[in-house]
Design a protein around this motif. Structure first.
Motif, PDB file in Angstrom:
ATOM      1  N   ASP A  33       0.847  -1.187   0.000  1.00  0.00           N
ATOM      2  CA  ASP A  33       0.000   0.000   0.000  1.00  0.00           C
ATOM      3  C   ASP A  33       0.885   1.241   0.000  1.00  0.00           C
ATOM      4  O   ASP A  33       1.100   1.873   1.042  1.00  0.00           O
ATOM      5  N   ILE A  34       1.430   1.562  -1.190  1.00  0.00           N
ATOM      6  CA  ILE A  34       2.356   2.685  -1.333  1.00  0.00           C
ATOM      7  C   ILE A  34       1.861   3.620  -2.423  1.00  0.00           C
ATOM      8  O   ILE A  34       0.992   3.261  -3.225  1.00  0.00           O
ATOM      9  N   ASP A  35       2.428   4.811  -2.468  1.00  0.00           N
ATOM     10  CA  ASP A  35       2.060   5.801  -3.470  1.00  0.00           C
ATOM     11  C   ASP A  35       2.689   5.477  -4.819  1.00  0.00           C
ATOM     12  O   ASP A  35       3.780   4.908  -4.893  1.00  0.00           O
ATOM     13  N   THR A  36       2.005   5.892  -5.871  1.00  0.00           N
ATOM     14  CA  THR A  36       2.518   5.769  -7.231  1.00  0.00           C
ATOM     15  C   THR A  36       3.551   6.869  -7.451  1.00  0.00           C
ATOM     16  O   THR A  36       3.369   7.994  -6.996  1.00  0.00           O
ATOM     17  N   VAL A  68       2.650   3.565 -14.803  1.00  0.00           N
ATOM     18  CA  VAL A  68       2.484   2.204 -15.311  1.00  0.00           C
ATOM     19  C   VAL A  68       3.419   1.246 -14.575  1.00  0.00           C
ATOM     20  O   VAL A  68       3.005   0.177 -14.129  1.00  0.00           O
ATOM     21  N   THR A  69       4.672   1.634 -14.425  1.00  0.00           N
ATOM     22  CA  THR A  69       5.643   0.798 -13.706  1.00  0.00           C
ATOM     23  C   THR A  69       5.254   0.663 -12.235  1.00  0.00           C
ATOM     24  O   THR A  69       5.348  -0.424 -11.665  1.00  0.00           O
ATOM     25  N   SER A  70       4.810   1.757 -11.623  1.00  0.00           N
ATOM     26  CA  SER A  70       4.403   1.720 -10.213  1.00  0.00           C
ATOM     27  C   SER A  70       3.256   0.742 -10.005  1.00  0.00           C
ATOM     28  O   SER A  70       3.262  -0.038  -9.045  1.00  0.00           O
ATOM     29  N   ASP A  71       2.278   0.780 -10.900  1.00  0.00           N
ATOM     30  CA  ASP A  71       1.140  -0.137 -10.778  1.00  0.00           C
ATOM     31  C   ASP A  71       1.581  -1.591 -10.940  1.00  0.00           C
ATOM     32  O   ASP A  71       1.143  -2.471 -10.197  1.00  0.00           O
ATOM     33  N   GLY A  72       2.463  -1.865 -11.908  1.00  0.00           N
ATOM     34  CA  GLY A  72       2.979  -3.219 -12.089  1.00  0.00           C
ATOM     35  C   GLY A  72       3.794  -3.676 -10.896  1.00  0.00           C
ATOM     36  O   GLY A  72       3.700  -4.828 -10.460  1.00  0.00           O
ATOM     37  N   TYR A  73       4.599  -2.768 -10.349  1.00  0.00           N
ATOM     38  CA  TYR A  73       5.414  -3.066  -9.165  1.00  0.00           C
ATOM     39  C   TYR A  73       4.519  -3.448  -7.987  1.00  0.00           C
ATOM     40  O   TYR A  73       4.745  -4.457  -7.318  1.00  0.00           O
TER      41      TYR A  73
END
Length: 137
Positions: free
Chosen positions: A111-114, A120-125
């Motif tokens: 549960d971290i910020d994008t 796109v990378t943040s969501d995949g991560y």
């Protein structure tokens, strides 16, 4: 000569978007939604001196920029480290990964910020990280 300078300036201005263009890795005609291509791996557990260390790989997540997969090392229930096994070859991704890992270690969850500029990378991560944490159980 009076026309040469504006023509040169406008030509350079027209070429800037071409120089900055970064092609997408998408092979289809329309962008595909991010989806997990492979399940998370089975946890690898080792014990030494009363501390249980578990290493879990998250699922492979295909994004518009390329595949993302993380590996999480847990000491007991605490996230000790996160490592990117696969990441898109993109400048924003390279800059975002340390921030994502730092936030993960602080939050001790997915549960971290994008990261701005690397959505796109943040969501995949986050998806791969959550799959690794879920696989740990």
């Amino acid at each position: 000569m009076k026309r040469a300078i504006p023509v040169l300036v406008l030509s350079v201005a027209g070429l800037i978007p071409v120089w900055r263009y970064a092609p997408s890795h998408d092979t289809g005609s329309s962008p595909a939604p991010a989806q997990a291509a492979a399940p998370a791996s089975t946890p690898s557990v080792s014990s030494s001196g009363g501390t249980t260390t578990t290493v879990v790989s998250g699922s492979l997540v295909d994004t518009e920029k390329g595949p993302v997969r993380v590996e999480v090392t847990l000491d007991g229930d605490e996230i000790a480290s996160v490592r990117m096994l696969q990441q898109p070859d993109h400048p924003q991704t390279t800059a975002a990964v340390p921030k994502l890992i730092e936030e993960t270690l602080q939050a001790q969850s997915a549960d971290i910020d994008t990261v701005s500029g690397a959505t796109v990378t943040s969501d995949g991560y986050k998806e791969s990280l959550q799959a690794a944490l879920d696989a740990k159980g």
